[in-house]
Design a protein around this motif. Structure first.
Motif, PDB file in Angstrom:
ATOM      1  N   SER A 186      41.651  34.051  42.142  1.00 59.02           N
ATOM      2  CA  SER A 186      42.982  33.660  41.662  1.00 59.02           C
ATOM      3  C   SER A 186      43.638  34.812  40.902  1.00 59.02           C
ATOM      4  CB  SER A 186      42.896  32.416  40.777  1.00 59.02           C
ATOM      5  OG  SER A 186      42.061  32.662  39.671  1.00 59.02           O
ATOM      6  N   TYR A 212      45.223  37.053  43.381  1.00 67.37           N
ATOM      7  CA  TYR A 212      46.543  36.531  43.767  1.00 67.37           C
ATOM      8  C   TYR A 212      47.600  36.828  42.698  1.00 67.37           C
ATOM      9  CZ  TYR A 212      44.724  34.036  47.832  1.00 67.37           C
ATOM     10  OH  TYR A 212      44.166  33.739  49.050  1.00 67.37           O
ATOM     11  N   GLN A 213      47.197  36.774  41.437  1.00 69.57           N
ATOM     12  CA  GLN A 213      48.159  37.107  40.383  1.00 69.57           C
ATOM     13  C   GLN A 213      48.618  38.561  40.519  1.00 69.57           C
ATOM     14  OE1 GLN A 213      46.781  35.836  36.365  1.00 69.57           O
ATOM     15  NE2 GLN A 213      45.342  34.548  37.487  1.00 69.57           N
ATOM     16  N   PRO A 217      42.858  26.183  35.226  1.00 71.46           N
ATOM     17  CA  PRO A 217      43.060  27.475  35.900  1.00 71.46           C
ATOM     18  C   PRO A 217      43.747  28.506  35.017  1.00 71.46           C
ATOM     19  CG  PRO A 217      43.560  25.678  37.401  1.00 71.46           C
ATOM     20  CD  PRO A 217      43.333  25.056  36.050  1.00 71.46           C
ATOM     21  N   ASP A 220      36.272  29.504  42.405  1.00 70.82           N
ATOM     22  CA  ASP A 220      36.745  30.404  41.353  1.00 70.82           C
ATOM     23  C   ASP A 220      36.531  29.763  39.975  1.00 70.82           C
ATOM     24  OD1 ASP A 220      37.777  32.946  41.744  1.00 70.82           O
ATOM     25  OD2 ASP A 220      39.825  32.356  41.252  1.00 70.82           O
ATOM     26  N   ALA A 253      39.576  28.281  45.563  1.00 72.14           N
ATOM     27  CA  ALA A 253      40.202  27.968  44.271  1.00 72.14           C
ATOM     28  C   ALA A 253      39.222  27.177  43.397  1.00 72.14           C
ATOM     29  CB  ALA A 253      41.486  27.166  44.492  1.00 72.14           C
TER      30      ALA A 253
END
Lengths: 90, 351
Positions: B229, B232-233, B9, B273, B270
């Motif tokens: 993701s 989200y960051q 990730p 992604d 997730a």
């Protein structure tokens, strides 16, 4: 069998090709021709269930059963489907 | 000796400050030209995508020029309004409420939806709730089929396979929601001389998880290049409330709560992604499999599903197709010439 072939071909040509079946042979891959997607599969299932009296189960839903006229006919034959004439189909 | 770092990730990590600055600069430039609008309207749903888009808009042009709309209806999750207000409050925005139940009733949505469901559940009516899910028959088939899950007023759940016509009618009716919301966004954009910001992330944009003329319609889509993701960051960097960051992604479209991954993607976001990133960057399926806790065969299957959805939803991205060119109006040039050469340039792979 020929009546079934004619009916399946007619359905495919009318439904997905707007009546122009000039590029469609019995072994032509629907996927490669780009004519059958998820929605198309639902339409094809609907047709096979209503016109051939089939009950299609989860295990039947593999591309190999639905990717050409030949494959559809082989699948119908394995499932013991029979073309319903208009009067029989009601 | 292979010194290539294992896929993980971390490959999707970006510099949130740099990416935020880049997006904000683009938004300002796009509003100046070609949009020539004085601000942005956006719908907020209480989800992370609209929260991040709102935060970016405020950073780019200031809160005074951002008009946030909350548009719940009878079937909306009660959290939608509360969380929308929470986002607006955090950003110093006032959140304007447009309750759309009345418009949906006038359009016949509730009646049409219930009639479509009654094709498969004849007793469906008042007190029931329902949602679409990916039919288990779809797994390993290469096709995506849908089933209806309905909850009886006494709480019992039942699931029915959806034949074609019922599926089409349910989706067609439900699309009223996204289109009515967009109609209201454009009403406010027109009266304010603002542009409309869409909120899709990359998974939604790439895989066609939007309604044409509904949530797919916008003048700018500031996070459409970002993997979930990465959204989200940015959310953490932009101090989006934790309650929103920790909320599972939902569609908030059906009367029964529905996760995005049970309706459309059929894989937790997730993991998807990682698969989408891996596919886009030609990462071998085995490497993605290890990072995503999936089998290599499953990753290969997901790669095929990604292609299949791209193909199946391509028309959603298309401008109206003309029968002949109108060279004076080159729609593609209008939209493409303003894009940066390399989208997502702030993405950093680990050394």
């Amino acid at each position: 069998m020929e009546q079934m072939r004619t009916r399946v071909r007619s359905f495919i040509v009318d439904t997905f090709l707007f009546g122009d079946g000039s590029d469609l042979e019995d072994a032509t891959s629907f996927l490669e021709l780009g004519i059958v997607d998820s929605m198309g599969i639902l339409e094809l299932i609907n047709f096979l269930e209503s016109d051939f009296g089939l009950v299609i189960h989860e295990e039947d839903l593999v591309p190999e059963n639905f990717d050409s006229i030949d494959q559809v006919l082989a699948f119908v034959a394995r499932k013991g489907g029979a073309y319903k004439t208009k009067s029989a189909a009601g | 000796m292979d010194i290539t770092p294992a896929f993980s990730p971390d490959w999707l990590r970006l510099d949130p400050a740099e990416e935020t600055a880049r997006i904000c600069e683009r938004l300002r430039a796009q509003l100046l030209s070609p949009l020539h609008r004085r601000g942005l309207v956006l719908g907020v749903s209480g989800g992370v995508d609209s929260a991040v888009t709102a935060a970016l808009a405020v950073r780019a042009i200031g809160g005074k020029r951002v008009f946030a709309l909350s548009m719940p209806e009878r079937h909306s999750d009660p959290d939608t309004m509360r969380l929308s207000a929470l986002v607006a409050d955090r950003l110093g925005l006032s959140c304007h409420l447009e309750e759309i139940t009345g418009i949906l009733e006038a359009a016949g949505f509730y009646r049409r939806y219930d009639e479509a469901v009654r094709r498969v559940i004849p007793e469906y009516g008042d007190g029931w709730s329902s949602k679409l899910v990916v039919d288990a028959r779809s797994e390993n088939t290469g096709f995506q089929l849908f089933a209806l899950v309905a909850r009886h007023p006494d709480g019992d759940l039942l699931q029915k396979q959806l034949p074609l016509q019922a599926y089409l009618e349910i989706v067609a009716a439900t699309n009223f929601k996204q289109r009515i919301r967009k109609m209201l966004e454009y009403y406010h954009a027109d009266r304010l001389n603002y542009a409309v910001a869409g909120t899709p992330n990359r998974l939604e944009f790439d895989q066609g998880f939007f309604v044409k003329g509904g949530d797919g319609l916008a003048d700018v889509k500031p996070i459409a290049h970002l993997y979930k993701s990465q959204v989200y960051q940015l959310a953490s960097y932009l101090e989006v409330p934790d309650e929103i960051i920790n909320r599972p992604p939902t569609t908030d479209t059906y009367s029964l709560a529905q996760g995005q991954d049970e309706f459309y993607f059929a894989l937790p976001l997730a993991q998807l992604d990682l698969c989408l990133y891996g596919k886009n960057h030609s990462v071998p399926a085995a490497a993605v499999a290890a990072a995503a806790a999936l089998s290599p065969e499953r990753v290969e299957q997901v790669y095929r599903e990604i292609d299949s959805r791209r193909k199946g939803t391509r028309y959603l991205h298309q401008h109206p197709l003309l029968a002949a060119q109108v060279p004076e109006i080159a729609a593609d040039q209008i939209t493409v010439q303003h894009l940066p050469a390399v989208a997502g340039s702030a993405i950093h792979r680990p050394e």
